[in-house]
Design a protein around this motif. Structure first.
Motif, PDB file in Angstrom:
ATOM      1  N   ILE A  54     -32.400 -68.534  11.740  1.00  0.00           N
ATOM      2  CA  ILE A  54     -32.864 -69.629  12.600  1.00  0.00           C
ATOM      3  C   ILE A  54     -33.006 -70.910  11.788  1.00  0.00           C
ATOM      4  O   ILE A  54     -32.595 -71.980  12.236  1.00  0.00           O
ATOM      5  CB  ILE A  54     -34.176 -69.238  13.309  1.00  0.00           C
ATOM      6  N   TRP A  64     -28.804 -70.947  13.265  1.00  0.00           N
ATOM      7  CA  TRP A  64     -28.248 -69.908  14.123  1.00  0.00           C
ATOM      8  C   TRP A  64     -29.103 -69.768  15.379  1.00  0.00           C
ATOM      9  O   TRP A  64     -30.306 -70.008  15.361  1.00  0.00           O
ATOM     10  CB  TRP A  64     -28.208 -68.570  13.392  1.00  0.00           C
ATOM     11  N   THR A  65     -28.442 -69.370  16.481  1.00  0.00           N
ATOM     12  CA  THR A  65     -29.122 -69.122  17.737  1.00  0.00           C
ATOM     13  C   THR A  65     -28.607 -67.819  18.336  1.00  0.00           C
ATOM     14  O   THR A  65     -27.589 -67.276  17.902  1.00  0.00           O
ATOM     15  CB  THR A  65     -28.882 -70.256  18.755  1.00  0.00           C
ATOM     16  N   TYR A  66     -29.328 -67.351  19.354  1.00  0.00           N
ATOM     17  CA  TYR A  66     -28.892 -66.142  20.048  1.00  0.00           C
ATOM     18  C   TYR A  66     -27.599 -66.430  20.805  1.00  0.00           C
ATOM     19  O   TYR A  66     -27.430 -67.480  21.417  1.00  0.00           O
ATOM     20  CB  TYR A  66     -29.964 -65.663  21.036  1.00  0.00           C
ATOM     21  N   THR A 122     -23.825 -68.230  16.276  1.00  0.00           N
ATOM     22  CA  THR A 122     -24.512 -67.422  17.279  1.00  0.00           C
ATOM     23  C   THR A 122     -24.416 -65.952  16.882  1.00  0.00           C
ATOM     24  O   THR A 122     -23.449 -65.528  16.253  1.00  0.00           O
ATOM     25  CB  THR A 122     -23.901 -67.599  18.688  1.00  0.00           C
ATOM     26  N   LEU A 177     -30.361 -61.903  17.093  1.00  0.00           N
ATOM     27  CA  LEU A 177     -31.570 -62.731  17.052  1.00  0.00           C
ATOM     28  C   LEU A 177     -32.460 -62.368  18.237  1.00  0.00           C
ATOM     29  O   LEU A 177     -32.638 -63.128  19.186  1.00  0.00           O
ATOM     30  CB  LEU A 177     -31.214 -64.229  17.060  1.00  0.00           C
TER      31      LEU A 177
END
Length: 93
Positions: A38, A42-44, A54, A58
């Motif tokens: 994060i 980075w993200t889900y 992505t 996460l």
């Protein structure tokens, strides 16, 4: 060529108390990994995409697939075994 040489811990048998600690460590390993991702932006996402940053991993530890939990558990168990192997004692205070 890189040739990994992990310390052999196959002779170490962990007590029930230490084995119960592995799940807690495994969850924390995931939390540290997720925090790092994060902080790197980075993200889900439904699929892992290194360009878009992505990943479907996460999520809270409890929502991970068992295969991912097993990876974190293995890391935790081997870490505890190494600590014992090199002469340290893990005691609860």
């Amino acid at each position: 060529m890189y040739n990994p040489k992990p310390i052999d811990t196959s002779d170490i048998v962990l007590s029930e108390e230490l084995l119960s600690l592995t799940e807690r460590i495994a969850e924390n390993v995931h939390e540290v990994w997720a925090s790092g991702r994060i902080s790197e932006g980075w993200t889900y996402g439904d699929v892992k995409d290194s360009v878009k940053k992505t990943t479907p991993l996460l999520v809270p530890y409890s929502e991970l697939p068992e295969s991912e939990k097993d990876y974190d558990r293995s890391t935790a168990i081997e870490t505890i075994k190494l600590i014992v192997k090199i002469g340290y004692k893990v005691v609860k205070s």
